[in-house]
Design a protein around this motif. Structure first.
Motif, mmCIF file in Angstrom:
data_model
loop_
_atom_site.group_PDB
_atom_site.id
_atom_site.type_symbol
_atom_site.label_atom_id
_atom_site.label_comp_id
_atom_site.label_asym_id
_atom_site.label_seq_id
_atom_site.Cartn_x
_atom_site.Cartn_y
_atom_site.Cartn_z
ATOM 1 N N VAL A 65 44.665 44.843 37.345
ATOM 2 C CA VAL A 65 44.092 46.692 37.270
ATOM 3 C C VAL A 65 43.837 46.538 38.758
ATOM 4 C CG1 VAL A 65 42.463 47.901 36.363
ATOM 5 C CG2 VAL A 65 43.458 46.833 35.173
ATOM 6 N N ALA A 66 43.090 46.337 39.795
ATOM 7 C CA ALA A 66 43.062 46.672 41.256
ATOM 8 C C ALA A 66 43.971 47.249 41.912
ATOM 9 C CB ALA A 66 41.614 46.155 41.619
ATOM 10 N N GLY A 67 44.663 45.801 41.799
ATOM 11 C CA GLY A 67 46.323 46.187 42.857
ATOM 12 C C GLY A 67 46.708 46.898 41.737
ATOM 13 N N THR A 68 47.516 47.485 40.425
ATOM 14 C CA THR A 68 48.255 48.356 40.404
ATOM 15 C C THR A 68 47.727 50.068 40.625
ATOM 16 O OG1 THR A 68 48.448 46.985 38.559
ATOM 17 C CG2 THR A 68 48.564 49.024 37.807
ATOM 18 N N VAL A 69 46.439 49.777 40.409
ATOM 19 C CA VAL A 69 45.351 51.097 40.953
ATOM 20 C C VAL A 69 45.709 51.833 42.185
ATOM 21 C CG1 VAL A 69 43.299 52.382 41.076
ATOM 22 C CG2 VAL A 69 43.590 51.155 38.477
ATOM 23 N N ALA A 70 45.315 50.792 43.234
ATOM 24 C CA ALA A 70 46.198 50.972 44.820
ATOM 25 C C ALA A 70 47.395 51.130 45.060
ATOM 26 C CB ALA A 70 45.666 48.893 45.601
ATOM 27 N N ALA A 71 48.244 50.420 44.101
ATOM 28 C CA ALA A 71 49.175 50.419 44.371
ATOM 29 C C ALA A 71 50.148 52.095 43.358
ATOM 30 C CB ALA A 71 50.265 49.538 43.806
ATOM 31 N N PHE A 77 50.972 59.088 47.007
ATOM 32 C CA PHE A 77 51.191 59.703 48.227
ATOM 33 C C PHE A 77 52.510 59.264 49.202
ATOM 34 C CE2 PHE A 77 46.051 59.806 47.599
ATOM 35 C CZ PHE A 77 46.180 60.527 47.617
ATOM 36 N N GLY A 78 53.582 58.680 48.906
ATOM 37 C CA GLY A 78 54.906 58.286 49.147
ATOM 38 C C GLY A 78 54.380 57.528 50.052
ATOM 39 N N LEU A 79 53.477 56.644 50.523
ATOM 40 C CA LEU A 79 53.946 55.722 51.438
ATOM 41 C C LEU A 79 54.735 54.832 51.112
ATOM 42 C CD1 LEU A 79 50.670 54.662 51.721
ATOM 43 C CD2 LEU A 79 51.105 55.499 53.174
ATOM 44 N N PRO A 80 55.927 53.835 52.233
ATOM 45 C CA PRO A 80 57.040 53.215 52.309
ATOM 46 C C PRO A 80 56.338 52.258 51.126
ATOM 47 C CG PRO A 80 56.591 53.634 53.899
ATOM 48 C CD PRO A 80 55.194 53.997 53.597
ATOM 49 N N LEU A 81 58.070 51.393 50.490
ATOM 50 C CA LEU A 81 57.734 50.377 49.217
ATOM 51 C C LEU A 81 56.535 48.728 49.543
ATOM 52 C CD1 LEU A 81 57.859 49.317 46.365
ATOM 53 C CD2 LEU A 81 60.030 48.620 47.487
ATOM 54 N N ILE A 82 56.595 48.180 50.931
ATOM 55 C CA ILE A 82 55.960 47.584 51.751
ATOM 56 C C ILE A 82 54.918 47.770 52.009
ATOM 57 C CG2 ILE A 82 56.928 48.243 54.023
ATOM 58 C CD1 ILE A 82 56.545 44.303 52.650
ATOM 59 N N ALA A 88 48.693 46.699 47.708
ATOM 60 C CA ALA A 88 48.301 46.200 45.736
ATOM 61 C C ALA A 88 48.117 44.835 45.576
ATOM 62 C CB ALA A 88 49.170 46.466 44.720
ATOM 63 N N SER A 89 48.818 43.900 46.918
ATOM 64 C CA SER A 89 48.560 42.672 47.349
ATOM 65 C C SER A 89 47.079 42.381 47.826
ATOM 66 C CB SER A 89 49.718 41.407 47.437
ATOM 67 O OG SER A 89 51.498 41.962 46.933
ATOM 68 N N GLY A 90 47.231 42.480 48.659
ATOM 69 C CA GLY A 90 45.542 42.755 49.562
ATOM 70 C C GLY A 90 44.478 42.619 48.950
ATOM 71 N N THR A 91 44.362 44.044 47.776
ATOM 72 C CA THR A 91 43.652 44.955 46.568
ATOM 73 C C THR A 91 43.370 43.497 45.129
ATOM 74 O OG1 THR A 91 44.157 47.148 47.423
ATOM 75 C CG2 THR A 91 42.544 46.839 45.393
ATOM 76 N N PHE A 93 43.557 40.718 46.136
ATOM 77 C CA PHE A 93 42.882 39.340 46.275
ATOM 78 C C PHE A 93 41.704 39.236 46.824
ATOM 79 C CE2 PHE A 93 42.422 36.583 50.366
ATOM 80 C CZ PHE A 93 43.026 34.911 49.669
ATOM 81 N N ILE A 94 41.350 40.348 47.811
ATOM 82 C CA ILE A 94 40.504 40.755 47.504
ATOM 83 C C ILE A 94 39.435 40.911 46.780
ATOM 84 C CG2 ILE A 94 38.175 42.571 48.965
ATOM 85 C CD1 ILE A 94 40.828 42.802 51.145
ATOM 86 N N VAL A 95 39.486 41.619 45.588
ATOM 87 C CA VAL A 95 39.415 41.467 44.431
ATOM 88 C C VAL A 95 38.731 40.246 43.785
ATOM 89 C CG1 VAL A 95 38.906 42.589 41.758
ATOM 90 C CG2 VAL A 95 39.422 43.858 44.042
ATOM 91 N N GLY A 96 39.652 39.181 43.866
ATOM 92 C CA GLY A 96 39.385 38.102 42.990
ATOM 93 C C GLY A 96 38.482 36.989 43.515
ATOM 94 N N PHE A 97 38.066 37.468 45.262
ATOM 95 C CA PHE A 97 36.510 36.773 46.466
ATOM 96 C C PHE A 97 35.609 37.868 45.831
ATOM 97 C CE2 PHE A 97 39.589 35.171 48.952
ATOM 98 C CZ PHE A 97 39.457 34.621 49.301
ATOM 99 N N ILE A 98 35.623 39.144 45.256
ATOM 100 C CA ILE A 98 34.276 39.454 44.742
ATOM 101 C C ILE A 98 33.850 39.384 43.331
ATOM 102 C CG2 ILE A 98 33.704 41.743 43.946
ATOM 103 C CD1 ILE A 98 35.123 43.028 46.418
#
Length: 99
Positions: A65-71, A77-82, A88-91, A93-98
């Motif tokens: 859910v955290a990654g989806t919300v970030a994505a 806001f129209g940022l590029p797909l990459i 989203a992947s980084g979010t 990953f980081i939330v997984g540690f928290i």
């Protein structure tokens, strides 16, 4: 030998699925409803296949859910797909540690 039959059947089915619309519909589709329906089908199918995979990909619903919300926020806001995908992947990953 059976693998050759399987491949031949798959090739035939794939060819028929792509050939039949071209042979049956030679004129331009004038129905506004049908044209809009056919326009949105790829997006609907892609969403129906992607959304469930997103929520079961990490093994933890909170990180998904955290990654989806970030994505969604970054895509809004129209940022590029990459950028959206990496954030989203980084979010997640980081939330997984928290968590």
């Amino acid at each position: 030998m059976s693998i050759v039959i399987y491949i031949a059947v798959m090739a035939g089915v794939t060819y028929l699925v792509r050939m039949i619309p071209f042979t049956l519909m030679r004129k331009k589709i004038r129905s506004k409803f049908l044209r809009s329906f056919l326009y949105y089908i790829p997006y609907a199918v892609l969403s129906a296949m992607t959304i469930p995979a997103i929520f079961y990909s990490t093994g933890n619903m909170i990180t998904a859910v955290a990654g989806t919300v970030a994505a969604v926020i970054l895509a809004y806001f129209g940022l590029p797909l990459i950028v959206v995908a990496l954030a989203a992947s980084g979010t997640a990953f980081i939330v997984g540690f928290i968590v």
